[in-house]
Design an enzyme around this catalytic site. Structure first.
Site, PDB file in Angstrom:
ATOM      1  N   PHE A 123       0.861  -1.185   0.000  1.00 30.09           N
ATOM      2  CA  PHE A 123       0.000   0.000   0.000  1.00 30.09           C
ATOM      3  C   PHE A 123       0.892   1.227   0.000  1.00 30.09           C
ATOM      4  CE2 PHE A 123      -2.539   3.029   2.687  1.00 30.09           C
ATOM      5  CZ  PHE A 123      -3.759   3.009   2.012  1.00 30.09           C
ATOM      6  N   GLY A 131       3.342  11.947   5.818  1.00 24.95           N
ATOM      7  CA  GLY A 131       3.148  10.831   6.751  1.00 24.95           C
ATOM      8  C   GLY A 131       1.818  11.033   7.448  1.00 24.95           C
ATOM      9  N   TRP A 156       8.656   3.913   3.580  1.00 26.05           N
ATOM     10  CA  TRP A 156       8.163   3.025   4.650  1.00 26.05           C
ATOM     11  C   TRP A 156       7.089   2.068   4.124  1.00 26.05           C
ATOM     12  CZ3 TRP A 156      11.634   3.102   8.050  1.00 26.05           C
ATOM     13  CH2 TRP A 156      12.205   4.296   8.512  1.00 26.05           C
ATOM     14  N   ASP A 240      -9.468   2.831   7.788  1.00 29.53           N
ATOM     15  CA  ASP A 240     -10.461   2.492   8.832  1.00 29.53           C
ATOM     16  C   ASP A 240     -10.439   0.985   9.089  1.00 29.53           C
ATOM     17  OD1 ASP A 240     -11.276   5.118   9.016  1.00 29.53           O
ATOM     18  OD2 ASP A 240     -13.097   4.855   7.814  1.00 29.53           O
ATOM     19  N   GLN A 336       9.832  -5.379  32.814  1.00 31.73           N
ATOM     20  CA  GLN A 336      10.157  -5.055  34.211  1.00 31.73           C
ATOM     21  C   GLN A 336      10.058  -6.305  35.103  1.00 31.73           C
ATOM     22  OE1 GLN A 336      11.276  -2.143  34.911  1.00 31.73           O
ATOM     23  NE2 GLN A 336      11.379  -2.234  37.145  1.00 31.73           N
ATOM     24  N   GLY A 340      16.530  -7.956  35.067  1.00 34.39           N
ATOM     25  CA  GLY A 340      17.691  -7.880  34.173  1.00 34.39           C
ATOM     26  C   GLY A 340      17.557  -8.805  32.971  1.00 34.39           C
ATOM     27  N   GLU A 363       0.026   3.276  10.287  1.00 31.98           N
ATOM     28  CA  GLU A 363      -1.419   3.398  10.020  1.00 31.98           C
ATOM     29  C   GLU A 363      -2.064   4.500  10.879  1.00 31.98           C
ATOM     30  OE1 GLU A 363      -3.668   0.116   8.776  1.00 31.98           O
ATOM     31  OE2 GLU A 363      -1.902  -1.084   8.309  1.00 31.98           O
ATOM     32  N   GLY A 364      -1.271   5.562  11.087  1.00 30.36           N
ATOM     33  CA  GLY A 364      -1.732   6.719  11.849  1.00 30.36           C
ATOM     34  C   GLY A 364      -1.204   6.665  13.268  1.00 30.36           C
ATOM     35  N   SER A 366      -0.622   7.701  17.290  1.00 32.12           N
ATOM     36  CA  SER A 366      -1.628   7.885  18.356  1.00 32.12           C
ATOM     37  C   SER A 366      -2.220   9.292  18.291  1.00 32.12           C
ATOM     38  CB  SER A 366      -0.984   7.654  19.727  1.00 32.12           C
ATOM     39  OG  SER A 366      -0.740   6.275  19.912  1.00 32.12           O
TER      40      SER A 366
HETATM   41  N1  CAA Z   1     -13.667   7.624   5.253  1.00 31.10           N
HETATM   42  C1  CAA Z   1     -14.175   8.266   4.161  1.00 31.10           C
HETATM   43  N2  CAA Z   1     -13.895   9.567   3.882  1.00 31.10           N
HETATM   44  C2  CAA Z   1     -13.060  10.217   4.728  1.00 31.10           C
HETATM   45  C3  CAA Z   1     -12.498   9.589   5.861  1.00 31.10           C
HETATM   46  C4  CAA Z   1     -12.841   8.234   6.116  1.00 31.10           C
HETATM   47  N3  CAA Z   1     -12.352   7.581   7.155  1.00 31.10           N
HETATM   48  N4  CAA Z   1     -11.698  10.468   6.506  1.00 31.10           N
HETATM   49  C5  CAA Z   1     -11.760  11.606   5.814  1.00 31.10           C
HETATM   50  N5  CAA Z   1     -12.583  11.464   4.747  1.00 31.10           N
HETATM   51  C6  CAA Z   1     -12.955  12.481   3.761  1.00 31.10           C
HETATM   52  C7  CAA Z   1     -13.620  13.665   4.471  1.00 31.10           C
HETATM   53  O1  CAA Z   1     -15.007  13.439   4.629  1.00 31.10           O
HETATM   54  C8  CAA Z   1     -13.336  14.793   3.526  1.00 31.10           C
HETATM   55  O2  CAA Z   1     -14.237  14.752   2.447  1.00 31.10           O
HETATM   56  P1  CAA Z   1     -14.989  16.085   1.923  1.00 31.10           P
HETATM   57  O3  CAA Z   1     -13.858  16.996   1.485  1.00 31.10           O
HETATM   58  O4  CAA Z   1     -15.826  15.609   0.782  1.00 31.10           O
HETATM   59  O5  CAA Z   1     -15.758  16.623   3.082  1.00 31.10           O
HETATM   60  C9  CAA Z   1     -11.950  14.452   2.961  1.00 31.10           C
HETATM   61  O6  CAA Z   1     -11.784  13.036   3.163  1.00 31.10           O
HETATM   62  C10 CAA Z   1     -10.828  15.196   3.666  1.00 31.10           C
HETATM   63  O7  CAA Z   1     -10.928  14.906   5.032  1.00 31.10           O
HETATM   64  P2  CAA Z   1     -10.173  15.750   6.163  1.00 31.10           P
HETATM   65  O8  CAA Z   1     -10.395  17.203   5.900  1.00 31.10           O
HETATM   66  O9  CAA Z   1     -10.548  15.209   7.483  1.00 31.10           O
HETATM   67  O10 CAA Z   1      -8.641  15.426   5.818  1.00 31.10           O
HETATM   68  P3  CAA Z   1      -7.295  15.918   6.473  1.00 31.10           P
HETATM   69  O11 CAA Z   1      -6.358  16.330   5.419  1.00 31.10           O
HETATM   70  O12 CAA Z   1      -7.601  16.884   7.593  1.00 31.10           O
HETATM   71  O13 CAA Z   1      -6.639  14.564   7.084  1.00 31.10           O
HETATM   72  C11 CAA Z   1      -6.229  12.819   8.654  1.00 31.10           C
HETATM   73  C12 CAA Z   1      -7.235  13.711   7.886  1.00 31.10           C
HETATM   74  C13 CAA Z   1      -7.130  11.995   9.542  1.00 31.10           C
HETATM   75  C14 CAA Z   1      -5.239  13.592   9.515  1.00 31.10           C
HETATM   76  C15 CAA Z   1      -5.462  11.920   7.626  1.00 31.10           C
HETATM   77  O14 CAA Z   1      -4.510  12.684   6.939  1.00 31.10           O
HETATM   78  C16 CAA Z   1      -4.818  10.711   8.250  1.00 31.10           C
HETATM   79  O15 CAA Z   1      -5.469   9.705   8.547  1.00 31.10           O
HETATM   80  N6  CAA Z   1      -3.459  10.742   8.455  1.00 31.10           N
HETATM   81  C17 CAA Z   1      -2.723   9.570   8.875  1.00 31.10           C
HETATM   82  C18 CAA Z   1      -2.229   8.822   7.671  1.00 31.10           C
HETATM   83  C19 CAA Z   1      -1.975   7.379   7.939  1.00 31.10           C
HETATM   84  O16 CAA Z   1      -2.650   6.730   8.723  1.00 31.10           O
HETATM   85  N7  CAA Z   1      -1.005   6.824   7.217  1.00 31.10           N
HETATM   86  C20 CAA Z   1      -0.735   5.435   7.296  1.00 31.10           C
HETATM   87  C21 CAA Z   1       0.076   4.995   6.134  1.00 31.10           C
HETATM   88  S1  CAA Z   1      -0.140   3.295   5.729  1.00 31.10           S
HETATM   89  C22 CAA Z   1       0.779   2.402   6.808  1.00 31.10           C
HETATM   90  O17 CAA Z   1       1.261   2.888   7.802  1.00 31.10           O
HETATM   91  C23 CAA Z   1       0.884   0.969   6.473  1.00 31.10           C
HETATM   92  C24 CAA Z   1       1.936   0.215   7.223  1.00 31.10           C
HETATM   93  O18 CAA Z   1       3.096   0.519   7.219  1.00 31.10           O
HETATM   94  C25 CAA Z   1       1.543  -1.013   7.924  1.00 31.10           C
END
Ligand code: CAA
Length: 379
Positions: A123, A131, A156, A240, A336, A340, A363-364, A366
């Site tokens: 992905f 990030g 990553w 999600d 803990q 040791g 995946e985001g 905390s």
């Molecule tokens: N489901 C559907 N739509 C969604 C949604 C969701 N869960 N979350 C947001 N949206 C939609 C919103 O409704 C919005 O739509 P409209 O413009 O039509 O209203 C649009 O997306 C933009 O939403 P936001 O304004 O909330 O977006 P944002 O830029 O403020 O960002 C955030 C939101 C939650 C901070 C997001 O950037 C985020 O989740 N960041 C973390 C990224 C992440 O988790 N990365 C992981 C990488 S993969 C990984 O890690 C894999 C691995 O190694 C194992």
């Protein structure tokens, strides 16, 4: 909420527990030390149907549900956290979006073999400057007739070094913000798909990740997942589901640490008695077990909501936030209790301590989960 497991879910959980005990736990320390991807063990997990647990059988999956998937990832991660995340990425971050957003032609090519476990997916969302702020995508896809020309960098990327295909996110219109992001599914042997060396990490050392460059990568338009501009919502809704997998992984790591600490406490003596007879240790064990149970309930609730087709953004974020932080507290206490010895490479608990840490980051983080939860609360 129904928390009684079905016969099928229990059977899968028990099968995964047995597999983890026999094939993963005895080898996880060695794989970690050698930084080696255990291809053979992952292959055996795929043979058990763990490539696409919640993918319908007509598309090559096990035809079960997200609750079963979460139980499976917990058991596998208890045996080896690296194998846990390898499977989680293939299930949640590759198969799930192809199933949800792909057309039949795409599913035939990128769902069936990946859900059957003949191939492995990854992905591509994260970039050097995108990030936590996933909307800051800089990889571009420029349309040229019936193709897109893709240039940019992803980093990553879990499973990146071994993956056969990627679900990836690009900017097709830089002026439109999140509405300019477009998703594609692409084979990793496409010319212009360039993998860098495998990352060196603190934990999950048997789970390979790497940076990927797209150097004039030509992608036929039919490989676009959804419409132009749908990419951000595809990424967020995919996460999600992914966060349920990471919550389950964290619980598995925490359980491994807890069980080892409990067993050690019954053997190790201080002041003439096993340390398990000291209230200081008993209270730690009680807190650890309680936190893991609470984390599992949150995780299974999010999974059940996904299975019912309900929006589960907030519930997945709560499960991932709580489970990952609980796993870290549990692993810390487990170390803990070992004293040791817990700091020694001889014991598995030091690996659990290192493996748990990433669950609060990928995946985001905390902090991002808290943002997602508070956004939902304040709507
Ligand atoms: N489901 C559907 N739509 C969604 C949604 C969701 N869960 N979350 C947001 N949206 C939609 C919103 O409704 C919005 O739509 P409209 O413009 O039509 O209203 C649009 O997306 C933009 O939403 P936001 O304004 O909330 O977006 P944002 O830029 O403020 O960002 C955030 C939101 C939650 C901070 C997001 O950037 C985020 O989740 N960041 C973390 C990224 C992440 O988790 N990365 C992981 C990488 S993969 C990984 O890690 C894999 C691995 O190694 C194992």
């Amino acid at each position: 909420m129904q928390i009684e497991l079905t016969e099928e879910q229990r059977l899968l959980r028990d099968t995964c527990r047995e597999f983890a005990e026999k094939e993963l736990r005895p080898n996880a320390k060695r794989w970690d030390r050698e930084h080696r991807f255990p291809a053979e063990a992952v292959g055996k997990a795929f043979e058990l149907g763990l490539g696409g647990v919640a993918v319908p059988s007509e598309w090559g999956g096990a035809g079960m549900d997200t609750v079963a998937y979460a139980l499976a990832i917990e058991e596998i991660s208890r045996g080896c956290a690296s194998v846990g995340v390898t499977l989680s990425v293939n299930n949640s971050l590759f198969c799930d979006p192809v199933f949800k957003y792909g057309n039949d032609q795409q599913k035939e090519r990128w769902l069936k073999p990946f859900a059957r476990g003949e191939k492995i997916g990854c992905f591509g969302l994260t970039e050097p400057q995108a990030g936590s702020d996933a909307a800051e995508q800089r990889t571009t896809a420029v349309r040229k007739g019936d193709r897109y020309l893709v240039n940019g960098t992803k980093n990553w990327i879990t499973n990146g070094p071994v993956a056969n295909a990627i679900v990836m996110f690009t900017m097709t219109d830089l002026s439109k913000g999140t509405k300019g992001i477009t998703a594609f599914v692409v084979d990793t042997d496409t010319p212009g798909f360039v993998r860098q060396k495998t990352d060196e990490k603190l934990g999950i050392c048997a789970s390979p990740s790497c940076t990927i460059f797209f150097d004039n990568l030509e992608v036929p338009a039919w490989q676009r997942l959804g419409a132009e501009g749908d990419g951000f919502k595809i990424a967020m809704s995919t996460l999600d589901g992914g966060r349920i997998g990471i919550a389950a992984q964290a619980i598995g790591i925490g359980r491994a640490a807890f069980e080892e600490a409990r067993d050690y406490a019954k053997l190790r003596k201080t002041f003439d008695v096993p340390i398990a007879q000291h209230q200081a240790i008993q209270f730690m064990l009680a807190d650890m077990a309680t936190e893991l149970e609470a984390a599992r309930l949150l995780t299974l609730r999010a999974a059940a909501m996904k299975d019912q087709g309900l929006r589960h953004t907030r519930e997945s974020a709560m499960a991932k936030l709580y489970a990952s932080e609980a796993a870290n507290r549990v692993a810390d206490k487990a170390l803990q209790i070992h004293g040791g010895m817990g700091y020694s490479k001889e014991m598995d608990v030091e690996r659990h301590f290192r493996d748990a840490r990433i669950t609060e980051i990928y995946e985001g983080t905390s902090e991002i989960q808290r943002l997602v939860i508070s956004n939902a609360l304040l709507k």
